[in-house]
Design an enzyme around this catalytic site. Structure first.
Site, PDB file in Angstrom:
ATOM      1  N   CYS A   1       0.857  -1.184   0.000  1.00 62.53           N
ATOM      2  CA  CYS A   1       0.000   0.000   0.000  1.00 62.53           C
ATOM      3  C   CYS A   1       0.897   1.239   0.000  1.00 62.53           C
ATOM      4  O   CYS A   1       2.075   1.156  -0.391  1.00 62.53           O
ATOM      5  CB  CYS A   1      -0.975  -0.015   1.180  1.00 62.53           C
ATOM      6  SG  CYS A   1      -0.206   0.011   2.811  1.00 62.53           S
TER       7      CYS A   1
ATOM      8  N   ASN B   1       2.288   1.425   4.340  1.00 67.16           N
ATOM      9  CA  ASN B   1       2.603   0.161   5.037  1.00 67.16           C
ATOM     10  C   ASN B   1       2.302   0.245   6.539  1.00 67.16           C
ATOM     11  O   ASN B   1       2.996  -0.372   7.362  1.00 67.16           O
ATOM     12  CB  ASN B   1       4.066  -0.281   4.802  1.00 67.16           C
ATOM     13  CG  ASN B   1       4.365  -1.715   5.243  1.00 67.16           C
ATOM     14  OD1 ASN B   1       5.487  -2.029   5.634  1.00 67.16           O
ATOM     15  ND2 ASN B   1       3.394  -2.594   5.180  1.00 67.16           N
TER      16      ASN B   1
ATOM     17  N   CYS C   1      -1.449   0.889   7.393  1.00 65.84           N
ATOM     18  CA  CYS C   1      -2.894   0.641   7.528  1.00 65.84           C
ATOM     19  C   CYS C   1      -3.333  -0.625   6.796  1.00 65.84           C
ATOM     20  O   CYS C   1      -3.700  -1.626   7.421  1.00 65.84           O
ATOM     21  CB  CYS C   1      -3.692   1.833   7.004  1.00 65.84           C
ATOM     22  SG  CYS C   1      -3.463   3.342   7.962  1.00 65.84           S
ATOM     23  N   ARG C   2      -3.327  -0.588   5.457  1.00 62.73           N
ATOM     24  CA  ARG C   2      -3.927  -1.683   4.701  1.00 62.73           C
ATOM     25  C   ARG C   2      -3.030  -2.899   4.538  1.00 62.73           C
ATOM     26  O   ARG C   2      -3.448  -4.036   4.808  1.00 62.73           O
ATOM     27  CB  ARG C   2      -4.354  -1.181   3.311  1.00 62.73           C
ATOM     28  CG  ARG C   2      -5.511  -0.217   3.342  1.00 62.73           C
ATOM     29  CD  ARG C   2      -5.669   0.528   2.032  1.00 62.73           C
ATOM     30  NE  ARG C   2      -4.550   1.451   1.823  1.00 62.73           N
ATOM     31  CZ  ARG C   2      -4.355   2.176   0.736  1.00 62.73           C
ATOM     32  NH1 ARG C   2      -5.194   2.054  -0.269  1.00 62.73           N
ATOM     33  NH2 ARG C   2      -3.333   3.000   0.663  1.00 62.73           N
ATOM     34  N   SER C   3      -1.801  -2.694   4.054  1.00 63.84           N
ATOM     35  CA  SER C   3      -0.989  -3.876   3.730  1.00 63.84           C
ATOM     36  C   SER C   3      -0.551  -4.687   4.946  1.00 63.84           C
ATOM     37  O   SER C   3      -0.490  -5.916   4.844  1.00 63.84           O
ATOM     38  CB  SER C   3       0.208  -3.511   2.834  1.00 63.84           C
ATOM     39  OG  SER C   3       1.091  -2.614   3.450  1.00 63.84           O
TER      40      SER C   3
ATOM     41  N   ASP D   1      -8.165   3.700   0.976  1.00 66.20           N
ATOM     42  CA  ASP D   1      -7.232   4.159   2.002  1.00 66.20           C
ATOM     43  C   ASP D   1      -8.032   4.678   3.203  1.00 66.20           C
ATOM     44  O   ASP D   1      -8.759   5.659   3.085  1.00 66.20           O
ATOM     45  CB  ASP D   1      -6.376   5.274   1.398  1.00 66.20           C
ATOM     46  CG  ASP D   1      -5.301   5.759   2.349  1.00 66.20           C
ATOM     47  OD1 ASP D   1      -5.345   5.398   3.543  1.00 66.20           O
ATOM     48  OD2 ASP D   1      -4.423   6.497   1.890  1.00 66.20           O
TER      49      ASP D   1
END
Ligand code: 4NP
Length: 156
Positions: free
Chosen positions: A5, A8, A10-12, A122
């Site tokens: 993301c 690195n 939040c999402r990934s 995001d």
């Protein structure tokens, strides 16, 4: 399988935690390498965002030990799959591929039935709901992700 993301945090890292748990439940932890990285370097060395940590813990996924790092050229040689969270991450990851890359760069939603081509949004500037939505979307991709790596795991 490398999840990518922007930051690195939040999402990934959540994607990494969700997929690592799915592999562990199938006895495949040692067989498939799972990691995450950001296209940007602002959060290198930092733990995941507390909101991602919380939604993970609420769902039995502990990502507290993960630390941010930036996508590197070596990743394209080390991983078969680089899985981008949104279109920006995808285009950046494609544009940075070095010569001799073995990794296929794809989008996470390619693994989410009915959501192909869309983004894992995001959640950084939103509220906690956004993190739960990200978590749910990530879970929806797990069966196809498992199918993608099935051929790589040694059969028992
Ligand atoms: P991520 O979310 O890409 O899912 O880790 C973000 C984290 C940090 C920033 C943007 C997005 N930031 O601008 O610092």
């Amino acid at each position: 399988m490398l999840f990518v993301c922007l930051g690195n945090i939040c999402r990934s890292p959540l994607a990494e935690g969700v997929f690592a748990k799915a592999l562990a439940e199938r006895g495949l932890s040692g067989a498939i390498r799972v990691d995450s990285a950001g296209t940007g370097g602002w959060h290198v060395g930092e733990p995941p965002d507390p909101r991602s940590v919380q939604v993970g813990l609420d769902n039995g996924v502990d990502i507290r030990a993960l630390r941010g790092r930036q996508l590197a050229a070596q990743d394209y040689r080390d991983f078969d799959w680089i899985v981008a969270m949104d279109g920006d991450n995808y285009r950046t990851a494609v544009s940075r591929a070095p010569k001799g890359a073995k990794a296929s760069v794809v989008r996470y939603t390619d693994f989410v039935p009915g959501a192909e081509g869309s983004d894992v949004p995001d959640p950084y500037y939103g509220g906690p709901d956004g993190f739960q939505r990200v978590y749910d979307l990530l879970c929806s991709g797990v069966p196809r992700l498992l199918a993608a790596v099935e051929g790589e795991a040694p059969t028992a």
